[in-house]
Design an enzyme around this catalytic site. Structure first.
Site, PDB file in Angstrom:
ATOM      1  N   HIS A   1       0.802  -1.214   0.000  1.00  0.00           N
ATOM      2  CA  HIS A   1       0.000   0.000   0.000  1.00  0.00           C
ATOM      3  C   HIS A   1       0.839   1.269   0.000  1.00  0.00           C
ATOM      4  CE1 HIS A   1      -3.324  -2.733   1.072  1.00  0.00           C
ATOM      5  NE2 HIS A   1      -4.105  -1.783   0.620  1.00  0.00           N
ATOM      6  N   GLY A   2       2.050   1.217   0.470  1.00  0.00           N
ATOM      7  CA  GLY A   2       2.844   2.429   0.434  1.00  0.00           C
ATOM      8  C   GLY A   2       4.171   2.309   1.146  1.00  0.00           C
TER       9      GLY A   2
END
Length: 478
Positions: free
Chosen positions: A326-327
């Site tokens: 996700h990041g």
């Protein structure tokens, strides 16, 4: 190009009309139009990054063709590694280069050594995390013999770049979507109407629910030091509905749009906030990503088989990788680790597949025990979302400490009644439609025509009444 933009309102009907003007026998021409429309759709954001999609397309197409004619096990492995290194290399460079560099420098600084290295001013290409995994599914399935490699480059290009789900999923498997580009497609009125209903519900979730919740979630998270614990709880709740309405709304619009063109995309959300434990939640949230990690990482590592130590390793690994996907921020990794901790008691107690049915299905009333489980699971999920939303770990921990303070029992400083009423209405419709593919699929269909159209017109009116500034979808940043 955003689904919730005027640009898309103009773009979609033009492509739709041109597409269905092509005779159904001209499958390649239909596919070519899809490729051209998809590249135009992506180039509207930034044409320079089309080269990355083209590179992934060429590499995986060529690897697939070579795998078809290669019997040597070592050569086949080498071809698979080419696909993995190119696709994951691009993803890693654009998404994680600065993260690893900064943490590498910080680790040396901890021991008193100073390194001079400059981070790069990189723009994360929209959708790279999604189409990278989509093309990898093709190469891996061809390598494993689950799918015959294609020699139709246009069909393969359409599969990689299909604009409804190009930038935020669902992440389609080649085994499910690619064969649809070989088949003749005729316009189906009932399928198109069903698609329009799903688009409408997706827009409602995004514009009315997510964007309005975002206004208050941002206000509270950005000024969390100045608010009471009760207000911070509201901020976390607003973000929980923001991310759900935003991402599941995108998925609904994508799936509905694909149906307009005769394609069936995979379901990506199944009313996750009605889950009775965290295992059920992850079977219902971002389904295409969860199943991708399950099939291509978790099961090959041994899954739930073997010793307790192996189960623990695999569970934590899958959730940590999911968080990191996700990041490039430690907040996402902690978010993943927290979900793993939630999941472990279920796994060790062999209760992770207990709730496979739909709560209160077939007209059965919901039990008090089930309601308690839903509220508990939702509460744990909301707490984890704090890490997902926070700017950094310090912000997340301060936010949570602020929640569990004496001010938790005070009246919130912010109490937007209109948004809370909208959320209540939204939850009622979602609950009534929880046995369908999306909440509006059957809702109101048995009403007389005037009432049914009044419902649809009311939802459309709400888009304009409650819609404000055009806001990007959250998952574009992933």
């Amino acid at each position: 190009m955003l689904f919730n933009s005027i640009d898309f309102v103009v773009f979609l009907p033009i492509v739709f009309i041109l597409y269905w003007l092509i005779p159904k026998e001209k499958i390649k021409l239909q596919n070519l139009l899809i490729v051209g429309a998809s590249y135009f759709f992506y180039a509207w954001w930034d044409w320079r990054y089309l080269g990355l999609i083209l590179l992934s397309t060429f590499v995986d197409y060529a690897v697939g063709v070579r795998l078809a004619s290669t019997k040597s096990r070592s050569s086949r492995k080498a071809l698979l590694w080419v696909s993995l290194l190119v696709n994951l290399g691009l993803l890693g460079f654009f998404k994680y280069y600065n993260f690893f560099l900064e943490n590498f420098i910080a680790s040396f600084s901890f021991f008193g050594a100073e390194l001079n290295a400059s981070s790069l001013n990189l723009i994360l290409p929209v959708g790279i995390s999604f189409y990278t995994f989509q093309t990898l599914s093709y190469t891996i399935d061809v390598y494993k013999g689950k799918l015959d490699p294609t020699r139709d480059f246009i069909a393969f290009s359409a599969f990689v770049s299909f604009f409804p789900q190009l930038v935020a999923g669902p992440i389609e498997r080649a085994t499910q979507l690619l064969p649809q580009f070989y088949q003749s497609r005729s316009f189906d009125y009932s399928k198109a109407v069903d698609g329009l209903r799903q688009i409408l519900w997706g827009l409602f979730k995004k514009i009315v629910i997510a964007d309005n919740c975002a206004e208050y979630a941002n206000l509270i998270f950005n000024n969390s030091d100045h608010y009471s614990g009760s207000t911070l709880v509201l901020g976390a709740l607003f973000f929980s509905f923001q991310i759900y309405g935003d991402f599941s709304g995108y998925s609904d619009i994508a799936i509905g749009t694909a149906r307009l063109f005769g394609f069936n995309l995979s379901r990506n959300f199944a009313f996750p906030y009605f889950s009775r434990d965290i295992a059920e939640f992850w079977r219902r949230w971002h389904i295409s990503l969860s199943t991708w990690f399950r099939d291509y990482l978790y099961i090959p590592l041994g899954g739930s088989r073997g010793s307790i130590a192996l189960k623990l390793r695999n569970t934590f690994l899958i959730f940590l990788v999911s968080g990191f996907w996700h990041g490039a921020n430690w907040t996402f990794i902690i978010w993943g680790a927290l979900n793993a901790l939630y999941f472990l008691p279920l796994l060790l107690g062999q209760r992770n597949r207990k709730h496979l049915d739909i709560v209160g299905s077939n007209g059965n009333p919901i039990k008090l025990k089930e309601l308690f489980k839903i509220l508990l699971t939702f509460g744990l999920t909301v707490l984890a979302w704090v890490f997902f939303r926070a700017e950094n770990l310090e912000h997340a921990f301060h936010y949570i400490l602020g929640i569990f303070s004496a001010s938790l029992f005070s009246l919130p400083e912010i109490l937007p009644k209109t948004i809370l009423l909208l959320l209540a209405l939204f939850l009622v419709i979602e609950w009534l439609g929880r046995e369908d593919q999306f909440a509006l699929q059957q809702f109101g269909l048995k009403w007389n025509k005037s009432l049914r159209y009044a419902l649809y017109l009311s939802l459309i009116a709400a888009l304009f009444w409650f819609g404000g500034k055009e806001q990007q979808f959250i998952y574009f940043q992933f």
